[in-house]
Design a protein around this motif. Structure first.
Motif, short mmCIF file in Angstrom:
data_model
loop_
_atom_site.label_atom_id
_atom_site.label_comp_id
_atom_site.label_asym_id
_atom_site.label_seq_id
_atom_site.Cartn_x
_atom_site.Cartn_y
_atom_site.Cartn_z
N PRO A 244 0.81 -1.22 0.00
CA PRO A 244 0.00 0.00 0.00
C PRO A 244 0.85 1.27 0.00
O PRO A 244 1.86 1.35 0.69
CB PRO A 244 -0.82 -0.11 1.30
CG PRO A 244 -0.11 -1.11 2.14
CD PRO A 244 0.66 -2.02 1.22
N CYS A 245 0.43 2.24 -0.79
CA CYS A 245 1.07 3.56 -0.79
C CYS A 245 0.92 4.16 0.61
O CYS A 245 -0.17 4.18 1.16
CB CYS A 245 0.38 4.44 -1.83
SG CYS A 245 0.77 6.19 -1.69
N PRO A 246 2.01 4.66 1.21
CA PRO A 246 1.91 5.22 2.56
C PRO A 246 1.00 6.46 2.64
O PRO A 246 0.59 6.85 3.72
CB PRO A 246 3.36 5.61 2.89
CG PRO A 246 4.20 4.86 1.94
CD PRO A 246 3.38 4.66 0.70
N ARG A 247 0.68 7.04 1.48
CA ARG A 247 -0.14 8.27 1.50
C ARG A 247 -1.61 7.96 1.26
O ARG A 247 -2.48 8.54 1.89
CB ARG A 247 0.37 9.23 0.44
CG ARG A 247 -0.17 10.64 0.53
CD ARG A 247 0.69 11.63 -0.27
NE ARG A 247 1.07 11.10 -1.57
CZ ARG A 247 2.23 11.36 -2.18
NH1 ARG A 247 3.12 12.16 -1.60
NH2 ARG A 247 2.51 10.81 -3.34
N CYS A 248 -1.92 7.02 0.34
CA CYS A 248 -3.33 6.81 -0.02
C CYS A 248 -3.75 5.34 0.00
O CYS A 248 -4.89 5.03 -0.30
CB CYS A 248 -3.62 7.42 -1.40
SG CYS A 248 -2.97 6.41 -2.76
N SER A 249 -2.83 4.45 0.33
CA SER A 249 -3.09 3.01 0.48
C SER A 249 -3.37 2.26 -0.83
O SER A 249 -3.61 1.06 -0.81
CB SER A 249 -4.25 2.74 1.46
OG SER A 249 -3.89 3.24 2.72
N TYR A 264 5.77 3.65 -8.47
CA TYR A 264 4.99 4.88 -8.28
C TYR A 264 3.59 4.50 -7.83
O TYR A 264 3.17 3.35 -7.96
CB TYR A 264 4.94 5.70 -9.58
CG TYR A 264 4.09 5.09 -10.66
CD1 TYR A 264 4.49 3.94 -11.33
CD2 TYR A 264 2.85 5.65 -10.99
CE1 TYR A 264 3.70 3.37 -12.30
CE2 TYR A 264 2.06 5.08 -11.97
CZ TYR A 264 2.49 3.94 -12.62
OH TYR A 264 1.69 3.36 -13.58
N CYS A 265 2.89 5.49 -7.33
CA CYS A 265 1.49 5.27 -6.93
C CYS A 265 0.59 5.75 -8.05
O CYS A 265 0.61 6.93 -8.39
CB CYS A 265 1.18 6.01 -5.63
SG CYS A 265 -0.58 5.87 -5.23
N PRO A 266 -0.20 4.84 -8.64
CA PRO A 266 -1.06 5.24 -9.76
C PRO A 266 -2.22 6.12 -9.34
O PRO A 266 -2.91 6.68 -10.20
CB PRO A 266 -1.56 3.90 -10.32
CG PRO A 266 -1.38 2.90 -9.23
CD PRO A 266 -0.30 3.41 -8.31
N ASN A 267 -2.43 6.27 -8.05
CA ASN A 267 -3.57 7.09 -7.59
C ASN A 267 -3.16 8.50 -7.20
O ASN A 267 -3.80 9.47 -7.61
CB ASN A 267 -4.23 6.40 -6.41
CG ASN A 267 -5.44 7.18 -5.91
OD1 ASN A 267 -6.30 7.55 -6.69
ND2 ASN A 267 -5.45 7.48 -4.61
N CYS A 268 -2.11 8.67 -6.41
CA CYS A 268 -1.83 10.01 -5.88
C CYS A 268 -0.65 10.71 -6.54
O CYS A 268 -0.29 11.81 -6.14
CB CYS A 268 -1.72 9.98 -4.35
SG CYS A 268 -0.29 9.10 -3.73
N GLN A 269 -0.03 10.11 -7.57
CA GLN A 269 0.99 10.82 -8.34
C GLN A 269 0.39 11.21 -9.67
O GLN A 269 0.00 10.34 -10.46
CB GLN A 269 2.24 9.94 -8.53
CG GLN A 269 3.06 9.78 -7.26
CD GLN A 269 4.27 8.89 -7.45
OE1 GLN A 269 4.31 7.77 -6.95
NE2 GLN A 269 5.28 9.38 -8.16
ZN LIG Z 1 -0.77 6.99 -3.27
#
Ligand SMILES: [Zn+2]
Length: 270
Positions: A244-249, A264-269
């Motif tokens: 899980p992304c530490p910022r948005c999971s 990379y995080c496909p949701n918050c980047q």
């Molecule tokens: Zn994220």
């Protein structure tokens, strides 16, 4: 992996423990580790000289010696330098040994065997290692958002690839580029020229933070004295695909950009 925080940690240790010492003898155990000149010339040029300074340019360690000669060392992926008592047994991955004062050795070691050393006058090193083509140093106190902006604005390439180009910016390795882009919440697949001024400010801040933290924790490898750095525990996304992304999971994604592993995080980047 030897990126700038790891190299900078070793350079600081060299300043503390090797500068001022004399090279009494040089043993090249793996001839391929000498990039230039020949092994015999390399040995003759370095021996009996005093280490005057330890500097870093991008991922090169530059060690000016007495007599206007300079030793350059590059760790490639996993190389490092260690300072050990001469009597200590040699690891099989030892490439070059410099015998110093007080029965101490500085040894270039690399389990993959890719680390390299070269010696010459500062002019020869600058020319053959192309040092003058390197971009501004990300760790330079003068590196500000205007410099970053100027370096990226005309680049049509993919942002991640442009950030790894040492002629654009010296000092970001693959891991630190991914961590910086995550911290700045910018998608590594963007075009370098497309960043807004707000995004440039975020990226500049993120690069500074990632490098400063890596150095403060003394990198992810062992230092010159064999103590392990603590920065490995502070990665947010690098080599963490599926976690899980530490910022948005959202699950961290993996892809190859310009032949390099990218996380990379496909949701918050964006
Ligand atoms: Zn994220």
């Amino acid at each position: 992996m030897a990126e700038v925080p790891e190299v900078e940690t070793i350079v600081r240790d060299l300043r503390e423990a090797v500068v001022g010492q004399t090279v009494r003898e040089t043993d090249v155990l793996q001839p391929a580790a000498v990039r230039f000149p020949t092994v015999d010339e390399f040995t003759a040029l370095v021996t009996d000289r005093i280490f005057l300074e330890a500097q870093r340019r991008a991922k090169y360690i530059l060690l000016p010696l007495s007599g206007d000669i300079e030793l350059a060392v590059h760790f490639a992926l996993w190389g490092t330098l260690v300072l050990v008592p001469t009597e200590q047994s040699r690891l099989p991955e030892t490439l070059i040994i410099w015998h110093l004062d007080q029965d101490q050795d500085m040894r270039l070691v690399d389990k993959l065997g890719y680390a390299r050393a070269a010696v010459g006058t500062p002019d020869v090193l600058a020319e053959r290692l192309d040092l003058n083509s390197l971009g501004p140093e990300a760790l330079d106190p003068n590196f500000d958002v205007d410099i970053l902006s100027r370096q990226l604005i005309r680049r049509r390439g993919v942002l991640k690839t442009v950030l790894l180009n040492q002629r654009v910016l010296a000092g970001l390795g693959n891991r630190d580029a991914d961590e910086s882009l995550w911290l700045a919440a910018i998608d590594p697949r963007r075009s370098a020229a497309s960043l807004t001024s707000d995004e440039l400010i975020r990226l500049h801040t993120a690069i500074g933070k990632v490098l400063a933290e890596g150095i403060a924790l003394r990198g992810t490898q062992r230092d010159l004295f064999g103590h392990k750095g603590q920065a490995i525990h502070r990665r947010n996304i690098f080599e963490k695909s599926g976690q899980p992304c530490p910022r948005c999971s959202t699950r961290i994604a993996y892809l190859r950009i310009g032949g390099r592993n990218t996380f990379y995080c496909p949701n918050c980047q964006h």
